[in-house]
Design an enzyme around this catalytic site. Structure first.
Site, PDB file in Angstrom:
ATOM      1  N   LYS A  83       0.848  -1.192   0.000  1.00 51.87           N
ATOM      2  CA  LYS A  83       0.000   0.000   0.000  1.00 51.87           C
ATOM      3  C   LYS A  83       0.885   1.244   0.000  1.00 51.87           C
ATOM      4  O   LYS A  83       1.781   1.382   0.830  1.00 51.87           O
ATOM      5  CB  LYS A  83      -0.861  -0.017   1.261  1.00 51.87           C
TER       6      LYS A  83
HETATM    7  C1  E4P Z   1      -8.321   0.788   3.982  1.00 50.32           C
HETATM    8  O1  E4P Z   1      -7.639   0.553   3.024  1.00 50.32           O
HETATM    9  C2  E4P Z   1      -8.318   2.123   4.634  1.00 50.32           C
HETATM   10  O2  E4P Z   1      -7.074   2.386   5.184  1.00 50.32           O
HETATM   11  C3  E4P Z   1      -9.419   2.181   5.667  1.00 50.32           C
HETATM   12  O3  E4P Z   1     -10.621   1.724   5.083  1.00 50.32           O
HETATM   13  C4  E4P Z   1      -9.595   3.568   6.263  1.00 50.32           C
HETATM   14  O4  E4P Z   1     -10.751   3.574   7.048  1.00 50.32           O
HETATM   15  P1  E4P Z   1     -11.103   4.771   8.060  1.00 50.32           P
HETATM   16  O5  E4P Z   1     -11.384   6.003   7.272  1.00 50.32           O
HETATM   17  O6  E4P Z   1     -12.325   4.284   8.794  1.00 50.32           O
HETATM   18  O7  E4P Z   1      -9.924   4.933   8.965  1.00 50.32           O
END
Ligand code: E4P
Length: 217
Positions: A83
């Site tokens: 990522k």
């Molecule tokens: C996933 O890839 C993201 O990092 C995650 O869904 C972020 O979620 P949040 O906005 O609830 O922290």
């Protein structure tokens, strides 16, 4: 639409994987920190449970450092996806990593142009953040819908992961908008199959069946 689990909680991953519903897993530094365990150990445990893509995020700011981190992460397991944040340095890193055959998930996407740029750099996945965009009055579903249209028109293979999902409505609308994947927090997963009328109907069926069994025929 594929379902990814947005968690680093191994028990949660096991539970949903046992239902056959975990097509992949996404994590981020916040999600990993919440578990208070060793990063590599948690990711490896998850990669053993789920055969689909498992996202592990880099934490460096500079492209060369992100690439170094990514190369290390990528050999942990065959299903690791690295990522990378949606920054200029991140795009530079994705461009190089995609040429090396390393799968990437470009995160913190809030607009169609960000998604398009990530796809052009060769991202395997892009992650628009629905909840966070809606929180500031944005139209997250329009971003997903338009991004899907752009990817289809220009033949990009990049898949959209609807992330920052907060509600069932987000899941349903992401599916309608053509998102390839929704990454869902564990506590929301249960709501996918629950409905009060299902529970009520089941109670009634049981009651009627018991009465039937107790009737002399
Ligand atoms: C996933 O890839 C993201 O990092 C995650 O869904 C972020 O979620 P949040 O906005 O609830 O922290």
């Amino acid at each position: 639409m594929k379902f990814f689990l947005d968690t680093a909680n191994v028990e949660e991953v096991k539970r949903i994987a046992d239902l056959g519903l975990a097509d992949g897993v996404t994590t981020n530094p916040t999600i990993i920190a919440k578990e208070g365990k060793n990063f590599k150990e948690v990711i490896l445990e998850i990669c053993n449970i789920v055969k689909g893509p498992v996202s592990a995020e880099v934490t460096s700011d500079k492209a060369e450092d992100m690439i170094k981190e990514a190369m290390e992460l990528a050999v942990w397991a065959p299903n690791i996806v690295v990522k990378i944040p949606m920054t200029e340095q991140g795009i530079k890193a994705v461009n190089i990593l995609s040429k090396k055959g390393i799968k990437t998930n470009v995160t913190l996407i809030f607009s169609v142009t960000q998604g398009l740029i990530a796809a052009k750099a060769g991202a395997t996945f892009v992650s628009p953040f629905l909840g966070r965009l809606d929180d500031i009055g944005g139209d997250s579903l329009k971003v997903v819908r338009d991004l899907r249209k752009v990817f289809d028109v220009y033949g990009f293979k990049t898949e959209i992961i609807s992330a920052s999902i907060r509600s069932l409505k987000h899941v349903e609308e992401a599916a309608l908008a053509g998102s390839h994947i929704a990454t869902i927090p564990g506590n929301l997963f249960d709501k996918l199959w629950s409905h009060p009328l299902t529970d009520k109907g089941l109670v009634q069926f049981k009651k009627d069946w018991d009465a039937y069994l107790n009737t002399e025929r």
